[in-house]
Motif scaffolding. Structure first.
Motif, PDB file in Angstrom:
ATOM      1  N   LEU A   5       1.065  -1.436  -0.190  1.00  0.00           N
ATOM      2  CA  LEU A   5      -0.164  -0.043  -0.357  1.00  0.00           C
ATOM      3  C   LEU A   5       1.355   0.908  -0.035  1.00  0.00           C
ATOM      4  N   LEU A   8       2.292   2.296  -3.705  1.00  0.00           N
ATOM      5  CA  LEU A   8       1.501   2.799  -4.342  1.00  0.00           C
ATOM      6  C   LEU A   8       1.282   4.309  -4.434  1.00  0.00           C
ATOM      7  N   LEU A  12      -0.891   7.515  -6.367  1.00  0.00           N
ATOM      8  CA  LEU A  12      -2.323   7.704  -5.356  1.00  0.00           C
ATOM      9  C   LEU A  12      -2.339   9.343  -6.003  1.00  0.00           C
ATOM     10  N   SER A  24      -6.442   3.674  -6.923  1.00  0.00           N
ATOM     11  CA  SER A  24      -7.417   4.219  -5.589  1.00  0.00           C
ATOM     12  C   SER A  24      -8.473   3.386  -5.466  1.00  0.00           C
ATOM     13  N   TYR A  27      -6.104   0.195  -4.155  1.00  0.00           N
ATOM     14  CA  TYR A  27      -6.017   1.092  -2.491  1.00  0.00           C
ATOM     15  C   TYR A  27      -7.206   0.196  -1.727  1.00  0.00           C
ATOM     16  N   ARG A 322      -8.208   2.717   6.754  1.00  0.00           N
ATOM     17  CA  ARG A 322      -7.108   3.007   6.846  1.00  0.00           C
ATOM     18  C   ARG A 322      -5.579   3.212   7.771  1.00  0.00           C
TER      19      ARG A 322
END
Length: 410
Positions: A5, A8, A12, A24, A27, A322
């Motif tokens: 994550l 990534l 993003l 997105s 994620y 998150r």
């Protein structure tokens, strides 16, 4: 690519809107796949904490949780008043910043992932890998002061930093302390974004405090409480401003605008996380769905600019999942906002008198955790953020500064 994550992150904030959307979906799609599991884990944690508090004679985990964090000179009512200041004095200005951002990136109806992109020409990026950033930082800390130069050389020479994101590596960034060697250690996940510089300067602030307070004999007094700890780190981010050209080259001005506007824009989110946690621990038997519904409700108050159209999972209030702090340490998030406000105060003073402000900062670091939060900041002559009007007062110079910048030129 096979990415965690953290890795990534650069996608993003891509200049390509389709790529931002795709990243997105990947994620939050991952989080949605594990939603039931995450919800169950959190429910178990909440119930265990609630049981601990009641066993100790408390109504719920709120007051008990505050005491566990060493909050002995302020309470949840003080924090509620502080959150109200943010709603009143910060949210309206951040809404204006978001409208400016939408205009900069040329999107009339921005979705939540569009706010990851600060500039149509792309976000500022550091002009080198982690080794390059460390070398720049070494020169910076040598220039700042003798003691900061000696400290950072000690960190580098003893290999006390692990900065690069790698497959299988835990996410996030933090500073810890190895008592046997009186040595701080910095852990991070560099991914080629401006966050690499933010994390480095931030965690160096923590490490510098640990280094300077290492001679305090009582180990429990070496580190201040969490909200005071974050003043150390967030102030260091601002003290690094004069050196940003070395990190970002031609992106320097973009970074400075982005970082300062981001520091203020963070405050409503930090308060929202705290509001959410108070609801959760005051209502420990709530279902996962009820918690998410509450998040969706307050998200409209703290961040009215957020639009999740096309992402039903986020529209129904699941974005909080998150935020690992919500799981790991209850009520530890408002600390970042308290510290951000006081770091902005340090920034204001630093711009007027660098030498005097640096001495004041060093004094704060060396006091460690000898005093609770409000007494500590009083001894260092910082404003009490719980007093109504102080947030507005501290923010005023930064708001004036941001309003004076033509951000469309970027």
């Amino acid at each position: 690519e096979h990415l965690n994550l953290t890795m990534l992150g650069k996608y993003l904030s891509s200049k390509d809107r389709k790529e931002r959307e795709e990243a997105s979906r990947l994620y939050y799609g991952y989080i949605e796949e594990h939603d039931k599991e995450f919800g169950e884990i959190y429910s178990k944690l909440v119930l265990v904490r609630d049981k601990m508090a009641k066993k100790m004679g408390f109504k719920n985990y709120v007051d008990f949780g505050y005491l566990r964090l060493g909050r002995t000179d302020y309470n949840s009512e003080d924090v509620k008043g502080y959150r109200d200041q943010i709603i009143k004095d910060v949210v309206p200005f951040v809404l204006k910043l978001k409208k400016r951002q939408a205009k900069r990136i040329n999107i009339k109806s921005p979705l939540f992932y569009d706010f990851n992109l600060d500039f149509l020409s792309g976000n500022p990026t550091p002009k080198g890998n982690s080794e390059y950033l460390v070398n720049v930082a070494k020169n910076m800390y040598n220039d700042m002061s003798k003691e900061s130069g000696e400290f950072f050389s000690y960190m580098v020479n003893n290999h006390l930093m692990d900065l690069d994101a790698k497959k299988g590596k835990a996410g996030g960034g933090y500073c810890t302390y190895i008592p046997l060697y009186k040595a701080p250690f910095i852990f991070a996940n560099s991914n080629g974004t401006s966050g690499d510089v933010d994390t480095l300067t931030h965690e160096v602030g923590h490490a510098f405090q640990a280094y300077l307070a290492s001679n305090i004999k009582n180990p429990s007094l070496r580190s201040p409480t969490l909200e005071a700890c974050e003043i150390d780190s967030m102030s260091m981010e601002f003290f690094a401003y004069p050196y940003m050209e070395d990190f970002f080259k031609e992106d320097k001005d973009k970074y400075l605008f982005s970082h300062l506007s981001g520091a203020i824009s963070f405050l409503p989110y930090g308060a929202e996380v705290d509001d959410f946690q108070h609801f959760v621990y005051e209502n420990p038997t709530c279902t996962h769905e009820e918690r998410c519904a509450y998040w969706a409700k307050i998200d409209k108050i703290y961040r009215p600019w957020m639009n999740y159209k096309g992402f039903s999972y986020l529209e129904s209030g699941h974005m909080w999942i998150r935020q690992h702090h919500i799981y790991s340490t209850a009520f530890y998030y408002i600390d970042y906002t308290l510290a951000q406000v006081l770091a902005l105060e340090f920034k204001n003073e630093f711009e007027k008198n660098k030498e005097k402000t640096w001495k004041k900062y060093i004094k704060l670091l060396k006091m460690g955790g000898k005093y609770p939060f409000l007494e500590l900041i009083e001894k260092d002559h910082l404003l009490n953020p719980f007093i109504d009007g102080n947030i507005k007062k501290i923010m005023k110079p930064s708001i004036k500064q941001l309003n004076s910048i033509d951000d469309l030129k970027f």
